[in-house]
Scaffold this motif. Structure first.
Motif, mmCIF file in Angstrom:
data_model
loop_
_atom_site.group_PDB
_atom_site.id
_atom_site.type_symbol
_atom_site.label_atom_id
_atom_site.label_comp_id
_atom_site.label_asym_id
_atom_site.label_seq_id
_atom_site.Cartn_x
_atom_site.Cartn_y
_atom_site.Cartn_z
ATOM 1 N N LYS A 159 -5.083 4.785 24.308
ATOM 2 C CA LYS A 159 -6.347 5.452 24.656
ATOM 3 C C LYS A 159 -6.068 6.920 24.956
ATOM 4 C CE LYS A 159 -10.280 4.801 27.594
ATOM 5 N NZ LYS A 159 -10.671 4.486 28.963
ATOM 6 N N ASP A 160 -6.921 7.789 24.484
ATOM 7 C CA ASP A 160 -6.810 9.221 24.762
ATOM 8 C C ASP A 160 -5.405 9.772 24.478
ATOM 9 O OD1 ASP A 160 -9.436 9.112 25.570
ATOM 10 O OD2 ASP A 160 -8.910 8.719 27.669
ATOM 11 N N GLY A 161 -4.792 9.285 23.430
ATOM 12 C CA GLY A 161 -3.489 9.812 23.029
ATOM 13 C C GLY A 161 -2.326 9.268 23.821
ATOM 14 N N LYS A 162 -2.553 8.201 24.593
ATOM 15 C CA LYS A 162 -1.480 7.653 25.423
ATOM 16 C C LYS A 162 -1.347 6.154 25.198
ATOM 17 C CE LYS A 162 -0.815 10.253 29.683
ATOM 18 N NZ LYS A 162 -1.312 10.353 31.064
ATOM 19 N N PHE A 163 -0.082 5.710 25.116
ATOM 20 C CA PHE A 163 0.207 4.275 25.030
ATOM 21 C C PHE A 163 0.605 3.815 26.438
ATOM 22 C CE2 PHE A 163 0.883 6.085 20.902
ATOM 23 C CZ PHE A 163 0.336 5.164 20.028
ATOM 24 N N THR A 164 -0.155 2.881 26.990
ATOM 25 C CA THR A 164 0.050 2.472 28.374
ATOM 26 C C THR A 164 0.258 0.960 28.434
ATOM 27 O OG1 THR A 164 -1.479 4.215 29.010
ATOM 28 C CG2 THR A 164 -0.963 2.603 30.708
ATOM 29 N N VAL A 165 1.155 0.529 29.326
ATOM 30 C CA VAL A 165 1.271 -0.901 29.592
ATOM 31 C C VAL A 165 0.092 -1.269 30.500
ATOM 32 C CG1 VAL A 165 2.714 -2.758 30.502
ATOM 33 C CG2 VAL A 165 3.778 -0.727 29.475
ATOM 34 N N THR A 173 -13.206 6.203 5.569
ATOM 35 C CA THR A 173 -12.783 4.858 5.946
ATOM 36 C C THR A 173 -11.333 4.616 5.550
ATOM 37 O OG1 THR A 173 -15.041 4.046 5.760
ATOM 38 C CG2 THR A 173 -13.298 2.391 5.713
ATOM 39 N N ALA A 174 -10.916 5.138 4.386
ATOM 40 C CA ALA A 174 -9.508 5.016 3.998
ATOM 41 C C ALA A 174 -8.618 5.676 5.059
ATOM 42 C CB ALA A 174 -9.283 5.637 2.626
ATOM 43 N N ILE A 175 -9.056 6.816 5.555
ATOM 44 C CA ILE A 175 -8.280 7.488 6.610
ATOM 45 C C ILE A 175 -8.225 6.615 7.864
ATOM 46 C CG2 ILE A 175 -8.240 9.488 8.177
ATOM 47 C CD1 ILE A 175 -9.491 11.128 5.841
ATOM 48 N N VAL A 176 -9.372 6.044 8.233
ATOM 49 C CA VAL A 176 -9.404 5.170 9.421
ATOM 50 C C VAL A 176 -8.464 3.986 9.247
ATOM 51 C CG1 VAL A 176 -10.875 3.589 10.741
ATOM 52 C CG2 VAL A 176 -11.725 5.864 10.124
ATOM 53 N N LYS A 177 -8.474 3.402 8.058
ATOM 54 C CA LYS A 177 -7.597 2.231 7.794
ATOM 55 C C LYS A 177 -6.117 2.632 7.909
ATOM 56 C CE LYS A 177 -10.839 -0.779 6.512
ATOM 57 N NZ LYS A 177 -11.078 -2.048 7.188
ATOM 58 N N ALA A 178 -5.781 3.804 7.381
ATOM 59 C CA ALA A 178 -4.384 4.260 7.481
ATOM 60 C C ALA A 178 -4.036 4.601 8.932
ATOM 61 C CB ALA A 178 -4.166 5.467 6.564
ATOM 62 N N LEU A 179 -4.994 5.170 9.654
ATOM 63 C CA LEU A 179 -4.767 5.464 11.079
ATOM 64 C C LEU A 179 -4.536 4.177 11.871
ATOM 65 C CD1 LEU A 179 -7.486 8.217 11.722
ATOM 66 C CD2 LEU A 179 -4.996 8.543 11.912
ATOM 67 N N ASP A 180 -5.300 3.134 11.526
ATOM 68 C CA ASP A 180 -5.119 1.839 12.205
ATOM 69 C C ASP A 180 -3.680 1.359 12.046
ATOM 70 O OD1 ASP A 180 -7.739 1.834 12.961
ATOM 71 O OD2 ASP A 180 -8.422 0.404 11.433
ATOM 72 N N LYS A 181 -3.148 1.537 10.827
ATOM 73 C CA LYS A 181 -1.758 1.104 10.589
ATOM 74 C C LYS A 181 -0.784 1.950 11.407
ATOM 75 C CE LYS A 181 -2.629 -0.292 5.771
ATOM 76 N NZ LYS A 181 -2.219 -0.050 4.361
ATOM 77 N N VAL A 182 -1.060 3.234 11.509
ATOM 78 C CA VAL A 182 -0.203 4.124 12.305
ATOM 79 C C VAL A 182 -0.207 3.686 13.765
ATOM 80 C CG1 VAL A 182 -0.065 6.470 13.254
ATOM 81 C CG2 VAL A 182 -0.316 6.135 10.786
ATOM 82 N N VAL A 183 -1.409 3.441 14.280
ATOM 83 C CA VAL A 183 -1.520 3.064 15.694
ATOM 84 C C VAL A 183 -0.831 1.723 15.940
ATOM 85 C CG1 VAL A 183 -3.151 2.401 17.517
ATOM 86 C CG2 VAL A 183 -3.597 4.429 16.114
ATOM 87 N N SER A 184 -0.988 0.804 15.003
ATOM 88 C CA SER A 184 -0.385 -0.510 15.141
ATOM 89 C C SER A 184 1.141 -0.395 15.203
ATOM 90 C CB SER A 184 -0.840 -1.370 13.962
ATOM 91 O OG SER A 184 -0.098 -2.539 13.893
ATOM 92 N N LYS A 185 1.714 0.428 14.327
ATOM 93 C CA LYS A 185 3.173 0.607 14.343
ATOM 94 C C LYS A 185 3.609 1.357 15.618
ATOM 95 C CE LYS A 185 7.065 2.270 11.591
ATOM 96 N NZ LYS A 185 7.506 2.943 10.361
ATOM 97 N N ALA A 186 2.826 2.362 15.974
ATOM 98 C CA ALA A 186 3.164 3.156 17.157
ATOM 99 C C ALA A 186 3.159 2.291 18.413
ATOM 100 C CB ALA A 186 2.184 4.326 17.292
ATOM 101 N N LYS A 187 2.262 1.315 18.445
ATOM 102 C CA LYS A 187 2.220 0.402 19.608
ATOM 103 C C LYS A 187 3.517 -0.388 19.714
ATOM 104 C CE LYS A 187 -2.636 -0.659 20.516
ATOM 105 N NZ LYS A 187 -3.701 -1.665 20.338
ATOM 106 N N LYS A 188 4.047 -0.786 18.572
ATOM 107 C CA LYS A 188 5.304 -1.537 18.586
ATOM 108 C C LYS A 188 6.446 -0.661 19.115
ATOM 109 C CE LYS A 188 4.019 -4.500 14.720
ATOM 110 N NZ LYS A 188 4.052 -4.569 13.269
ATOM 111 N N ILE A 189 6.425 0.600 18.686
ATOM 112 C CA ILE A 189 7.467 1.519 19.171
ATOM 113 C C ILE A 189 7.309 1.720 20.679
ATOM 114 C CG2 ILE A 189 8.435 3.845 18.947
ATOM 115 C CD1 ILE A 189 7.249 3.868 16.045
ATOM 116 N N ALA A 190 6.076 1.876 21.111
ATOM 117 C CA ALA A 190 5.798 2.077 22.544
ATOM 118 C C ALA A 190 6.232 0.860 23.348
ATOM 119 C CB ALA A 190 4.314 2.356 22.753
ATOM 120 N N ALA A 191 5.950 -0.326 22.814
ATOM 121 C CA ALA A 191 6.317 -1.557 23.515
ATOM 122 C C ALA A 191 7.830 -1.603 23.729
ATOM 123 C CB ALA A 191 5.848 -2.773 22.718
#
Lengths: 158, 793
Positions: free
Chosen positions: B589-595, B558-576
């Motif tokens: 989804k499936d390794g891709k950030f899509t609009v 779960t600690a890993i999942v929580k840290a992954l959530d933070k990674v994805v959240s930041k990565a979304k900002k970069i993608a945006a």
């Protein structure tokens, strides 16, 4: 100190040994072959099984001084020349025949000898053969499956 | 579900190194200039040391140093601490006698550490240890915990623990239980002994201390399940080395089963000695040493009573247990027979009132601590045996009485009278699935067929539950834990999109390098070959609590999942930013950030590269880089459970009991890798069958360890065990994001009562209502032949 010449994994080696030096100590401490493990001090657990002149043997129970001229194969020496794992090693991986990995080298070495001696051993025969190899992790269920699969692969490769 | 994601039986990443002999276990690590330590151990169970003369040993060939307890005490070395404070009924604290790494003037069990001899070779250290002269004054010893409580018993710690009592503890509502018993239709009773076991991980414990005079840094290489816990305990309490100067590295570890949780004396001895000698000091246990120095498990005497109404409903349970602590308190010893035992006595049943008393007792034996299951197997064995006794008492079917008392599937969350709140479970389904797989209905025909062959066949069932994923820190703290019980993780995304996970969990056979990588794969849409799991080295991993109590996935995962959530959240900002869209419109989804609603997308790898090469990057709003930490403290325990069914056949001529069929159906929550889960359950069941039929730690009355090698202690071997049929039935854990419960201990918890219930069933015509473990051939043969003789008289 007396010297012993033997072949280990196809390489000739010459080592100085005390009278009390065991084969497993030569392998682990002098040759750096730490894949052969020591799990007990009463020749019961089989973590140290290697092949001596093609037959499985417990390296904790052989004095190095006995082995002048012998050919020893350890777990590090069973893969193919191309680095491909032995079919028995592959079978253990495919069938989850290991967990912590400590008994594994001895199990694999013992299993290869069984497959050579009795290529189509029954489950009962496999379990009897493994009397001298203790595993604390797997409950042996998947080790038995691994040996069945590894033996079949070795038969097919012949 | 990707090819490597959650639910796939992928082959293990760690296997190739183990299969080719390239694992790195502690004893495989050689250090330049290394020396070898031999620990001189007591051969006496209890004795005063009048004097120790090490002069001859010091002069022996190759000897570098000989140290005794006096040397360590003179250096201000502290005692080994206990990590859990249990309070007496009156609120006073338990007794915690001193536990020095090397004894000073008294030995208290066979195997107690007296001196360390350090030499250039192992053999020289061993030879020199023979030359240490010790003048002992033998003292009377006590082995059994009940004997230790008797007036006039030898005193293990004198005034530091009068009457050998560590604590006298209680849990539950005594008045409610007494009232329920007063109106009971029937009362079922049992007296039992849960046999002492020796864990026997196949890799013997080992420790190498190293000291760098240039930096003042210490390193301890050790066989540990929780290197940060060792760094904290040894650094802060024993050797007084600041964490910044102490690295604890537990590399590949060859099995633990609890026995490698604790901070052991040898770890402190070699680290301290390395500092004294400015040379590495290596120690590796002989198996004989392991038998007398690894913490043992179980060793409970219990009396239990179950009050029933006329329909077989359980009204109340009353339990009185005496738990053997051994000669000293091991790191977590005190919490095993209390918070990991008494809290489990509701099991899967609606028993409304429960009262438990536990006395923990010092004896002249090896310290006892957690061994696979730890407290929960003891609770389960007691309860599941008692329910069988109750069924017989009531003239009811064993399965029917269980069903009648199960917690209904719609009753979750369910609050028990012994502190726990279960979040989920479905005991009816696991029972029915197991009965079907075991062909319960067809058993009597098999019994009759066996009888024709002269064999006694029996079937036994256990419906059980356990609490794991230890633990919410605030609850554990309120109950006496002296540490937090969260887990930590770091997710380090590299510029090209590969990932390193640094985890506080430790893998010593469980396959974390694969299971955790599958969780990452599922979340980030990358293959497990792109994910590296790093564990075991305090210089690399964040401060975490390690692996025990089936907690790695539920807490560490779960600690890993929580840290992954933070990674994805930041990565979304970069993608945006890159996609010139609002972050709310970015879907991952499936390794891709899509609009959303467009075909505009960026891959995970592109985002990772952008994070580390921030040429086109929202630097005013976001830091560069893609690395996140999380500390996760669980909200509750998790509650795996299920049904185990054992079928045994007894040869009346030899008394040998064979398990001919074993069926386990367990609810371990969501299954990440079914192959690994099956393997964990099979291994646990093997240890449970071992306890039930084979394994037993035996001391003679003077405290000599009789079962001190594999020649005497009966380890389960391949031909002692059947194929073990394993299946799962999933209800999800409701309070962690993966829905996982843990699978490491279920096998060892559910199986022993199933086997003994089967043995008792096989012997029911011989008047047997209970048999303590192990049901050895001698015990079984004696019962059969005693009964025959009685019949003939």
């Amino acid at each position: 100190m007396p010297q012993v010449s033997l072949t280990v994994n196809g390489r000739p080696v010459k080592v100085e040994v005390e009278g009390r030096t065991l084969l497993v100590q030569v392998l682990r401490e002098k040759l750096g072959l730490t894949g052969t493990h020591v799990g007990c001090d009463t020749s019961q657990c089989g973590a140290c099984v290697v092949h001596v002149d093609g037959k499985s043997a417990k390296a904790c129970t052989l004095l190095a001084a006995q082995l002048e001229g012998a050919s020893v194969t350890t777990i590090e020496g069973v893969a193919g020349a191309d680095g491909k794992m032995h079919p028995m090693q592959e079978a253990f991986r495919d069938n989850h025949g290991l967990q912590c990995g400590f008994c594994t080298p001895g199990m694999v070495m013992s299993a290869i000898d069984l497959a050579k001696t009795n290529p189509d051993a029954s489950e009962h025969e496999i379990r009897e053969w493994l009397e001298g190899n203790i595993c604390r992790c797997t409950g042996y269920h998947n080790i038995v499956k691994s040996i069945q699969a590894g033996s079949a692969a070795m038969r097919a490769a012949k | 579900m990707g090819a490597d994601g959650i639910g796939v039986a992928v082959r293990r990443k760690e296997d190739v190194r183990f299969l080719t002999g390239r694992g790195t276990y502690t004893d495989d690590i050689a250090r330049p200039g290394q020396t070898y330590a031999h620990i001189l151990r007591s051969g006496q169970a209890h004795a005063r040391i009048r004097s120790i003369d090490v002069s001859k040993a010091k002069a022996a060939p190759g000897v570098v140093a000989v140290f005794t307890g006096a040397d360590m005490a003179a250096d201000g070395v502290g005692g080994l601490p206990c990590g859990w404070l249990v309070k007496n009924k009156d609120g006073s604290p338990m007794k915690e006698p001193a536990h020095p790494p090397l004894v000073v003037d008294r030995v208290r069990h066979v195997g107690d550490q007296i001196a360390v001899v350090i030499a250039e070779t192992r053999a020289q250290a061993k030879d020199a240890a023979e030359l240490v002269e010790i003048d002992f004054e033998p003292l009377p010893a006590v082995v059994d915990s009940k004997d230790a409580l008797k007036t006039g018993a030898p005193q293990v710690h004198g005034d530091a623990a009068p009457g050998n009592l560590c604590y006298d503890w209680e849990l539950g509502d005594k008045a409610a239980v007494d009232a329920a018993f007063a109106k009971a239709h029937k009362v079922a009773k049992i007296d039992l002994f849960n046999n002492r076991l020796i864990p026997n991980a196949m890799e013997p414990r080992a420790a190498t201390g190293d000291f760098d005079p240039a930096s003042g840094d210490y390193t301890l290489y050790t066989t540990s399940q929780n290197p940060h816990v060792i760094r904290l305990l040894m650094g802060a309490f024993v050797l007084h080395i600041p964490e910044s100067k102490l690295r604890v590295y537990a590399p590949d570890v060859g099995g633990g089963f609890g026995s490698k949780i604790y901070h052991y004396a040898e770890e402190a001895i070699v680290t301290w000695a390395a500092g004294k000698l400015k040379r590495p000091v290596r120690w590796t246990a002989d198996r004989s040493e392991s038998f007398m120095s690894d913490a043992h498990g179980r060793d409970h005497h219990s009396h239990a009573e179950l009050a029933l109404d006329k329909d077989g409903k359980f009204l109340a349970l009353r339990v009185d247990t005496t738990a053997n602590m051994g000669a000293y308190l091991s790191t977590f010893a005190s919490c095993i027979p209390t918070y990991l035992y008494a809290t489990l006595l509701a099991g899967v049943y609606t028993t409304p009132a429960i009262y438990v008393e536990v006395k923990a007792v010092f004896t002249n034996t090896v310290p006892v601590d957690a061994y696979r299951g730890a407290g929960r197997p003891e609770a389960t064995f007691l309860l599941e045996r008692l329910v069988d006794v109750a069924a017989r008492e009531m003239g009811m079917d064993r399965v029917e009485i269980r069903r009648r008392n199960f917690i209904p599937t719609n009753a979750f969350p369910y609050q028990t009278p012994v502190a726990l709140q279960y979040d989920s479970g479905d005991y009816f389904s696991t029972l029915e699935q197991a009965q079907k797989a075991a062909d319960w209905a067809g058993f009597e025909a098999r019994r009759a067929e066996a009888r024709k062959r002269g064999k006694l066949r029996g079937i036994g069932i256990s419906t059980y539950l356990e609490a794991c994923g230890i633990a919410p820190s605030n609850i554990a703290g309120a109950l006496g834990a002296r540490a937090g019980l969260y887990e930590a993780a770091t997710v380090r995304v590299h510029p090209t999109g590969t990932v390193t996970i640094l985890t506080g969990s430790h893998s010593h056979g469980q396959g974390h390098e694969t299971t955790f990588a599958q969780v990452v794969s599922e979340t980030l849409g990358i293959g497990i070959d792109q994910v590296e799991i790093v564990h075991g080295d305090t210089n690399k991993i964040p401060f975490g609590m390690g692996t025990y109590g089936s907690r790695s996935l539920a807490v560490g995962g779960t600690a890993i999942v929580k840290a992954l959530d933070k990674v994805v959240s930041k990565a979304k900002k970069i993608a945006a930013h890159l996609l010139e869209a609002s972050v709310n419109d970015i879907e991952f989804k499936d390794g891709k950030f899509t609009v959303v609603g467009t075909d505009k997308s960026k891959t995970f790898g592109e985002i990772a590269l952008t994070a580390y090469v921030p040429h086109n990057y929202p630097l005013e709003e976001l830091e560069p880089g893609l690395e996140e930490n999380a500390f996760y403290d669980p909200k509750n325990f998790t509650f795996p459970g299920g049904c185990h069914i054992a079928e045994v056949e007894i040869d009346p001529d030899t008394g040998v009991t064979k398990v001919v069929k074993f069926t386990a159906v367990d609810d371990v929550g969501r299954v990440i890798n079914p192959m690994i889960v099956e393997g964990q359950v099979q291994g646990g069941v093997a240890q449970g069958i071992g306890q039930a039929l084979l394994e037993n730690c035996v001391y003679d009355k003077d405290g000599q360890l009789i079962t001190g090698s594999y020649m005497d202690y009966v380890m389960p071997r391949a031909d002692d065990l059947p194929s073990i049929g394993v299946a799962t039935h999933t209800t999800l854990c409701t309070h962690n994001p993966l829905g996982v419960k843990g699978c490491g201990e279920v096998g060892a918890i559910g199986s022993p009562p199933a086997v003994i219930n089967a043995v008792v069933d096989a012997l029911k015509d011989h008047g047997v209502t209970h048999m303590d473990m192990p049901a050895s051939p001698q015990k079984v043969w004696s019962v059969i032949n005693g009964a025959h003789r009685k019949a003939a008289e």
